[in-house]
Design a protein around this motif. Structure first.
Motif, PDB file in Angstrom:
ATOM      1  N   GLY A  39      -4.862   1.037 -10.133  1.00  0.00           N
ATOM      2  CA  GLY A  39      -4.264   2.089  -9.311  1.00  0.00           C
ATOM      3  C   GLY A  39      -4.948   2.217  -7.967  1.00  0.00           C
ATOM      4  N   LEU A  40      -6.269   2.153  -7.970  1.00  0.00           N
ATOM      5  CA  LEU A  40      -6.996   2.232  -6.707  1.00  0.00           C
ATOM      6  C   LEU A  40      -6.710   1.013  -5.831  1.00  0.00           C
ATOM      7  N   ALA A  41      -6.584  -0.153  -6.453  1.00  0.00           N
ATOM      8  CA  ALA A  41      -6.253  -1.359  -5.685  1.00  0.00           C
ATOM      9  C   ALA A  41      -4.876  -1.225  -5.051  1.00  0.00           C
ATOM     10  N   ALA A  42      -3.919  -0.685  -5.791  1.00  0.00           N
ATOM     11  CA  ALA A  42      -2.576  -0.508  -5.234  1.00  0.00           C
ATOM     12  C   ALA A  42      -2.568   0.536  -4.123  1.00  0.00           C
ATOM     13  N   LEU A  43      -3.422   1.549  -4.234  1.00  0.00           N
ATOM     14  CA  LEU A  43      -3.471   2.590  -3.204  1.00  0.00           C
ATOM     15  C   LEU A  43      -4.127   2.103  -1.919  1.00  0.00           C
ATOM     16  N   PHE A  44      -5.187   1.324  -2.041  1.00  0.00           N
ATOM     17  CA  PHE A  44      -5.972   0.976  -0.871  1.00  0.00           C
ATOM     18  C   PHE A  44      -5.724  -0.429  -0.322  1.00  0.00           C
ATOM     19  N   LYS A  45      -5.018  -1.256  -1.076  1.00  0.00           N
ATOM     20  CA  LYS A  45      -4.742  -2.612  -0.604  1.00  0.00           C
ATOM     21  C   LYS A  45      -3.318  -2.980  -1.014  1.00  0.00           C
ATOM     22  N   ASP A  46      -2.361  -2.619  -0.171  1.00  0.00           N
ATOM     23  CA  ASP A  46      -0.945  -2.785  -0.498  1.00  0.00           C
ATOM     24  C   ASP A  46      -0.555  -4.219  -0.824  1.00  0.00           C
ATOM     25  N   ASP A  47      -1.150  -5.178  -0.162  1.00  0.00           N
ATOM     26  CA  ASP A  47      -0.728  -6.565  -0.381  1.00  0.00           C
ATOM     27  C   ASP A  47      -1.347  -7.198  -1.629  1.00  0.00           C
ATOM     28  N   TYR A  48      -2.169  -6.474  -2.366  1.00  0.00           N
ATOM     29  CA  TYR A  48      -2.809  -7.016  -3.559  1.00  0.00           C
ATOM     30  C   TYR A  48      -1.795  -7.422  -4.621  1.00  0.00           C
ATOM     31  N   PHE A  49      -0.732  -6.656  -4.791  1.00  0.00           N
ATOM     32  CA  PHE A  49       0.262  -6.919  -5.821  1.00  0.00           C
ATOM     33  C   PHE A  49       1.505  -7.640  -5.306  1.00  0.00           C
ATOM     34  N   GLN A  50       1.549  -8.001  -4.045  1.00  0.00           N
ATOM     35  CA  GLN A  50       2.728  -8.669  -3.509  1.00  0.00           C
ATOM     36  C   GLN A  50       2.780 -10.112  -3.975  1.00  0.00           C
ATOM     37  N   VAL A  51       3.988 -10.563  -4.242  1.00  0.00           N
ATOM     38  CA  VAL A  51       4.209 -11.960  -4.614  1.00  0.00           C
ATOM     39  C   VAL A  51       5.159 -12.576  -3.602  1.00  0.00           C
ATOM     40  N   ALA A  52       5.107 -13.892  -3.476  1.00  0.00           N
ATOM     41  CA  ALA A  52       5.908 -14.584  -2.474  1.00  0.00           C
ATOM     42  C   ALA A  52       7.403 -14.386  -2.689  1.00  0.00           C
ATOM     43  N   SER A  53       7.822 -14.354  -3.946  1.00  0.00           N
ATOM     44  CA  SER A  53       9.253 -14.223  -4.220  1.00  0.00           C
ATOM     45  C   SER A  53       9.746 -12.787  -4.058  1.00  0.00           C
ATOM     46  N   VAL A  58       8.340  -3.042  -8.606  1.00  0.00           N
ATOM     47  CA  VAL A  58       7.876  -1.724  -8.184  1.00  0.00           C
ATOM     48  C   VAL A  58       8.641  -1.302  -6.949  1.00  0.00           C
ATOM     49  N   PHE A  59       8.748  -0.021  -6.784  1.00  0.00           N
ATOM     50  CA  PHE A  59       9.540   0.537  -5.701  1.00  0.00           C
ATOM     51  C   PHE A  59       8.689   0.905  -4.508  1.00  0.00           C
ATOM     52  N   ASN A  60       7.439   1.280  -4.749  1.00  0.00           N
ATOM     53  CA  ASN A  60       6.562   1.740  -3.691  1.00  0.00           C
ATOM     54  C   ASN A  60       5.133   1.552  -4.174  1.00  0.00           C
ATOM     55  N   TYR A  61       4.322   0.803  -3.446  1.00  0.00           N
ATOM     56  CA  TYR A  61       2.968   0.503  -3.903  1.00  0.00           C
ATOM     57  C   TYR A  61       2.084   1.746  -3.977  1.00  0.00           C
ATOM     58  N   THR A  62       2.323   2.719  -3.113  1.00  0.00           N
ATOM     59  CA  THR A  62       1.547   3.951  -3.182  1.00  0.00           C
ATOM     60  C   THR A  62       1.882   4.724  -4.454  1.00  0.00           C
ATOM     61  N   ALA A  63       3.158   4.855  -4.746  1.00  0.00           N
ATOM     62  CA  ALA A  63       3.564   5.527  -5.988  1.00  0.00           C
ATOM     63  C   ALA A  63       3.069   4.754  -7.199  1.00  0.00           C
ATOM     64  N   TRP A  64       3.155   3.427  -7.138  1.00  0.00           N
ATOM     65  CA  TRP A  64       2.679   2.569  -8.225  1.00  0.00           C
ATOM     66  C   TRP A  64       1.187   2.802  -8.460  1.00  0.00           C
ATOM     67  N   GLY A  65       0.420   2.919  -7.384  1.00  0.00           N
ATOM     68  CA  GLY A  65      -1.012   3.182  -7.497  1.00  0.00           C
ATOM     69  C   GLY A  65      -1.302   4.514  -8.150  1.00  0.00           C
ATOM     70  N   TRP A  66      -0.568   5.559  -7.757  1.00  0.00           N
ATOM     71  CA  TRP A  66      -0.773   6.878  -8.354  1.00  0.00           C
ATOM     72  C   TRP A  66      -0.377   6.899  -9.829  1.00  0.00           C
ATOM     73  N   ILE A  67       0.683   6.179 -10.176  1.00  0.00           N
ATOM     74  CA  ILE A  67       1.111   6.112 -11.581  1.00  0.00           C
ATOM     75  C   ILE A  67       0.028   5.455 -12.426  1.00  0.00           C
ATOM     76  N   TRP A  68      -0.498   4.302 -11.976  1.00  0.00           N
ATOM     77  CA  TRP A  68      -1.549   3.619 -12.739  1.00  0.00           C
ATOM     78  C   TRP A  68      -2.821   4.432 -12.783  1.00  0.00           C
ATOM     79  N   LEU A  69      -3.121   5.133 -11.709  1.00  0.00           N
ATOM     80  CA  LEU A  69      -4.308   5.983 -11.684  1.00  0.00           C
ATOM     81  C   LEU A  69      -4.179   7.104 -12.719  1.00  0.00           C
ATOM     82  N   ALA A  70      -3.020   7.746 -12.758  1.00  0.00           N
ATOM     83  CA  ALA A  70      -2.798   8.828 -13.724  1.00  0.00           C
ATOM     84  C   ALA A  70      -2.828   8.306 -15.160  1.00  0.00           C
TER      85      ALA A  70
END
Length: 139
Positions: A39-53, A58-70
């Protein structure tokens, strides 16, 4: 299950110790730490979870980070509750492991190996929480 002994004293039933619950509690705690870090990685480094394809579900990396954090923070708390013998923590652990299992599917495009391991660990946690008897404790 109180029984009267030959001397008239009541004995109290001791909770059954379960290795499965101990395993589930420790694994929930550990998975919670991993999910907090994700969750912290998704919040602070948006391109960490991006894939080429662009096929990450996920719909929003910030929301994704908060969901995993919770989910991670709740898993840590529930893991401690499972080790303490709480039946409510066991039920919450099953629900959180189910949510994490669904969330791991979104990781398939970015981290297929870790995602499959995460799915397997979530299934193992669910089994470890539902298999022991109701009055069992993890420690």
């Amino acid at each position: 299950m109180n029984a009267t002994t030959a001397h008239g004293h009541r004995s109290t039933a001791r909770p059954v110790l379960s290795g499965w619950l101990g395993f589930a509690g420790v694994l929930l705690f550990t998975l919670g730490l991993i999910h907090v870090m994700s969750g912290l990685a998704a919040l602070f480094k948006d391109d960490y979870f991006q894939v080429a394809s662009g096929s990450l579900l996920v719909f929003n990396y910030t929301a994704w980070g908060w969901i995993w954090l919770a989910i991670g923070v709740l898993q840590i708390a529930v893991g401690i509750g499972v080790l303490g013998g709480s039946l409510a923590a066991r039920a919450g652990g099953v629900a959180l492991a189910g949510l994490a299992l669904i969330g791991q599917i979104a990781y398939l495009a970015a981290f297929p190996f870790w995602s499959l391991i995460g799915v397997g660990l979530c299934v193992l946690v669910i089994y470890a929480l539902v298999a022991p008897p109701e009055n069992a404790r993890g420690t």
